[in-house]
Write an enzyme that holds these catalytic residues in place. Structure first.
Site, short mmCIF file in Angstrom:
data_model
loop_
_atom_site.label_atom_id
_atom_site.label_comp_id
_atom_site.label_asym_id
_atom_site.label_seq_id
_atom_site.Cartn_x
_atom_site.Cartn_y
_atom_site.Cartn_z
N TYR A 136 0.83 -1.20 0.00
CA TYR A 136 0.00 0.00 0.00
C TYR A 136 0.87 1.25 0.00
CZ TYR A 136 -2.97 3.68 1.99
OH TYR A 136 -3.61 4.86 2.22
N VAL A 183 -11.18 3.54 13.03
CA VAL A 183 -11.45 2.87 14.31
C VAL A 183 -12.46 3.64 15.16
CG1 VAL A 183 -9.26 1.64 14.39
CG2 VAL A 183 -9.43 3.93 15.40
#
Length: 305
Positions: A136, A183
């Protein structure tokens, strides 16, 4: 930005749809998305939706500005299929920018990543050394190098934005991301439903959490100023996951203890701490975040009140 025709790739995703809907108030906006991480349900009626991939030919690039947000946007997506990650994030970027250049577009604002700074508790400036530990990160750094080529060889305005931990909550366009959502959104939804949030390790890892509305303003002002180069978009403040859980408990009126589990991500690639130095973008445009973390937590929890 006003009275422009713009293309937002990844335009039905989390950040992309927020940007597209915001810009559509004063501009003609095309949101292009292949539906992998986005849904056209995120888009207002004023936005023109195009179901396509950044790897396609004949992209709708007859525009004044391209906002290139399309990407496979997590470590795991790339580990699951490294070749696809490279094709979408690198080839898709080059394909989109080259088509836009040929159509006469001179301004591109694109998403890169703050992950290449690694773990730092001190604010990370754009000119510090960076490293690549995951596919990534490699794909996003490759974008930055190709953008440098387009800027230097073709004299285009090419601005790469390193986002820091963007959040909004499931009351916005983030819910469809599920396990890939920030999150904060995941913790808040678990806790509002009486479940313990799952924290890796001891929960003392920190993030520079930045509300998506501030990110959208930063993206827009970057295009307005026709910037070239790399710029951070963050807040300059960092909070631990444990602190996030405490603040969510306070706002939700709950008293839920987190569940601590062993971190499944290898320590040598896991980014434990992030914090942005935003002096460069502030000096260039005057941009600074407007939504402090307390207000952001309130917004995330509002749908559960």
């Amino acid at each position: 930005m006003k009275d422009k025709r713009v293309l937002v790739t990844g335009g039905a995703g989390f950040i992309g749809s927020n940007l597209a809907n915001h810009l559509a108030a004063d501009n003609e906006v095309i949101a292009l998305d292949d539906g992998y991480l986005g849904t056209d349900e995120n888009l207002d009626d004023e936005v023109e939706f195009v179901d396509a991939s950044v790897l396609d030919d004949d992209l709708p690039v007859d525009v004044d500005v391209v906002f290139h947000l399309a990407a496979l946007s997590s470590l795991q997506m790339h580990e699951d299929d490294p070749q696809r990650g490279a094709r979408v994030n690198v080839e898709g970027f080059v394909n989109t920018v080259e088509q836009a250049r040929e159509a006469g577009c001179e301004t591109v604002v694109y998403a890169t990543t703050s992950s290449i700074y690694g773990s730092r508790t001190e604010p990370s400036p754009e000119d510090m050394p960076v490293a690549v530990n995951t596919g990534y990160e490699a794909s996003k750094l490759a974008r930055e190098r190709y953008a440098e080529y387009f800027a230097n060889y073709h004299d285009m305005n090419m601005a790469g934005l390193r986002f820091f931990s963007v959040y909004q909550g499931y009351g916005g366009a983030e819910e469809h991301k599920g396990e890939y959502a920030n999150v904060i959104a995941q913790f808040a939804d678990d806790m509002a439903n009486g479940e313990s949030p799952v924290l890796y390790g001891d929960g003392e890892q920190t993030r520079d959490f930045t509300h998506v509305e501030d990110i959208v303003r930063g993206i827009e002002t970057t295009a307005d100023h026709e910037l070239t180069g790399i710029y951070n978009l963050g807040t300059g403040d960092a909070y631990s996951f444990n602190t996030v859980v405490e603040m969510l408990n306070d706002e939700l009126g709950t008293d839920i203890e987190p569940e601590y589990v062993e971190n499944p991500i290898p320590e040598d690639v896991y980014v434990h701490d992030t914090c942005a130095d935003i002096s460069k973008i502030n000096a260039a445009t005057g941009w600074e975040p407007e939504i402090d973390f307390e207000e952001g937590i309130e917004r995330v929890c509002a749908q559960y009140q």
